[in-house]
Design an enzyme around this catalytic site. Structure first.
Site, mmCIF file in Angstrom:
data_model
loop_
_atom_site.group_PDB
_atom_site.id
_atom_site.type_symbol
_atom_site.label_atom_id
_atom_site.label_comp_id
_atom_site.label_asym_id
_atom_site.label_seq_id
_atom_site.Cartn_x
_atom_site.Cartn_y
_atom_site.Cartn_z
ATOM 1 N N SER A 161 0.840 -1.130 -0.126
ATOM 2 C CA SER A 161 0.134 0.063 -0.015
ATOM 3 C C SER A 161 0.975 1.204 -0.045
ATOM 4 O O SER A 161 1.536 1.441 -0.841
ATOM 5 C CB SER A 161 -0.882 -0.082 1.062
ATOM 6 N N ASP A 164 -9.333 -2.574 -6.109
ATOM 7 C CA ASP A 164 -9.086 -1.927 -5.071
ATOM 8 C C ASP A 164 -9.592 -0.665 -4.578
ATOM 9 O O ASP A 164 -9.730 0.342 -5.478
ATOM 10 C CB ASP A 164 -7.552 -1.351 -5.200
ATOM 11 N N HIS A 171 -7.473 -5.231 -1.148
ATOM 12 C CA HIS A 171 -6.265 -4.468 -0.886
ATOM 13 C C HIS A 171 -5.202 -5.194 0.073
ATOM 14 O O HIS A 171 -4.121 -5.071 0.039
ATOM 15 C CB HIS A 171 -6.682 -3.092 -0.433
#
Length: 433
Positions: free
Chosen positions: A150, A384, A412
């Protein structure tokens, strides 16, 4: 600069763990000035501790969260330890690294002083910390590998831009950032995705549509205080939608909601277990870097000016009023949070100064990325909710040699969900798929 200091070592569950502390400048452009400490935990396979293996540094998502704390030898870490020594980094301000909290920021002085301090906690500074740590830990001549999850992937792309000589390879999961454009572009992609996730949630759990309506109507008519202080408002309740982008997010939200009401002396009221679980689901107060610097993940030579709040006006269905169906928001930071969240209130002026700051350094070097020679692979999650697929694909195309695995099998949090994600990235890196 003080070299690396070993704090403690321990062995458990087939792993050897060594806790390190590094000293870095607050401002890398003023190395003789104030310093910070950076904590990192090295993890090796107990049976292979004597073997020389390449280093893999893990960059955590966020911003504003520490590296993982291994409870056992499982998941992606177990697979990584077959091939690497792993360094789990607490990026500056997080975990055990000169932590940033509302109570520690008070020591910096007024709002202007606090804002100036926090300007040094973005990806560019995190990368310069990591590069200094690399040299202290393994030497100038040996590059290491980076795994970025991320926001950690955002940092990895900054690393490719600023210090490619320090990198052996880069692996990214759900974290290819937009290289240009404004933060407004990001929210124009993510708001529709939150709406789509919300529809999907109510399709899976149709009874929760009525339940959420009842909760919203209750909050509209009653003042509800949370156990540790502060009101549970309609707009704060809507932030539960943040959960919907994780692999187990819909289930966790459903199970949280099912305890919402109990029968009190004056009728139905929100239960203490629900209110406590609600508070525990939100970490803005305990991880304030996320609240004050989230939009600054995307700002380069421009101000965010509370982008999420401004762009939300383009999506009126995201604002709930009586008679409207229930709706949620996602990974968005709003100025009103510094009113509704009691422990963010002292940071109201700080957040305002940061939102209006225009002199943010560039985070990415498009020319350097176009001539990149560091091997790189990235997982892009097709649905996502936090890092839009369309923007990630543009970035992948702009980084020379970047290989992409596009999947809708995971959300995610795929790296945490299944070791197969890391295995797939390794196979892609090694041209086995």
């Amino acid at each position: 600069m003080t070299p690396v200091r070993t704090i403690a070592t321990v062995r458990h569950h087939g792993m050897e763990l060594a806790d390190y502390e590094f000293t870095v400048p607050l401002d890398h452009d003023a190395p003789a000035g104030e310093t910070l400490t950076i904590f990192a935990r090295a993890v090796t396979h107990s049976e292979k501790a004597a073997e020389r293996r390449p280093w893999l540094v893990f960059l955590q998502g966020g911003p504003g969260f520490p590296g993982p704390r291994p409870l056992d030898n499982s998941g992606w870490l177990k697979r990584a330890l077959d091939d690497y020594q792993v360094l789990l980094l607490d990026s500056r301000g997080n975990g055990r690294s000169s932590v940033v909290l509302p109570q520690t920021l008070v020591r910096r002085g007024d709002a202007r002083a606090q804002a100036d301090y926090l300007k040094h906690f973005r990806a560019d500074s995190i990368v310069r910390d990591a590069e200094l740590i690399r040299r202290q830990l393994i030497g100038d001549q040996e590059p290491w590998s980076v795994l970025g999850q991320s926001y950690g992937g955002f940092c990895a792309v900054t690393y490719l831009s600023m210090h490619p000589q320090g990198l052996r390879e880069v692996l990214i999961t759900g974290g290819l950032p937009p290289l240009s454009g404004s933060v407004d572009d990001y929210y124009r992609h993510t708001y529709p995705e939150v709406q789509r996730k919300t529809r999907k949630f109510f399709e899976r759990y149709p009874a929760d549509r009525e339940l959420c309506t009842l909760i919203l109507e209750h909050l509209h008519r009653h003042e509800v205080m949370l156990p540790t202080g502060g009101p549970l408002t309609v707009r704060r309740f809507q932030q539960l939608g943040f959960m919907l982008g994780f692999d187990d997010g819909m289930e966790n939200l459903h199970y949280l909601l099912e305890t919402a009401f109990c029968r009190g002396p004056d009728g139905d009221e929100l239960s203490l277990p629900f209110l406590r679980a609600f508070e525990n689901s939100q970490s803005f107060e305990t991880n304030p870097i996320f609240a004050v610097l989230h939009e600054m993940c995307y700002t380069q030579a421009s101000a965010s000016r509370w982008s999420a709040e401004r762009i939300r006006a383009e999506f009126p269905d995201m604002t709930w009023t009586l008679g409207k169906p229930p709706s949620f928001t996602g990974e968005m930071i709003y100025p009103w949070m510094f009113e509704d969240y009691v422990r963010l209130q002292p940071l109201r002026d700080v957040a305002e100064l940061l939102a209006r700051e225009e002199r943010w350094p560039m985070l990415y070097d498009a020319a350097q990325l176009a001539r990149n020679t560091v091997p790189g692979v990235a997982a892009i999650y097709a649905e996502d909710m936090y890092v839009p697929r369309a923007l990630s694909e543009q970035t992948a195309a702009a980084i020379s040699g970047m290989k992409v695995w596009l999947t809708n099998e995971y959300e995610h949090s795929g790296l945490r969900k299944s070791p197969a994600v890391f295995e797939r990235l390794l196979a892609l890196r090694r041209e086995q798929v």
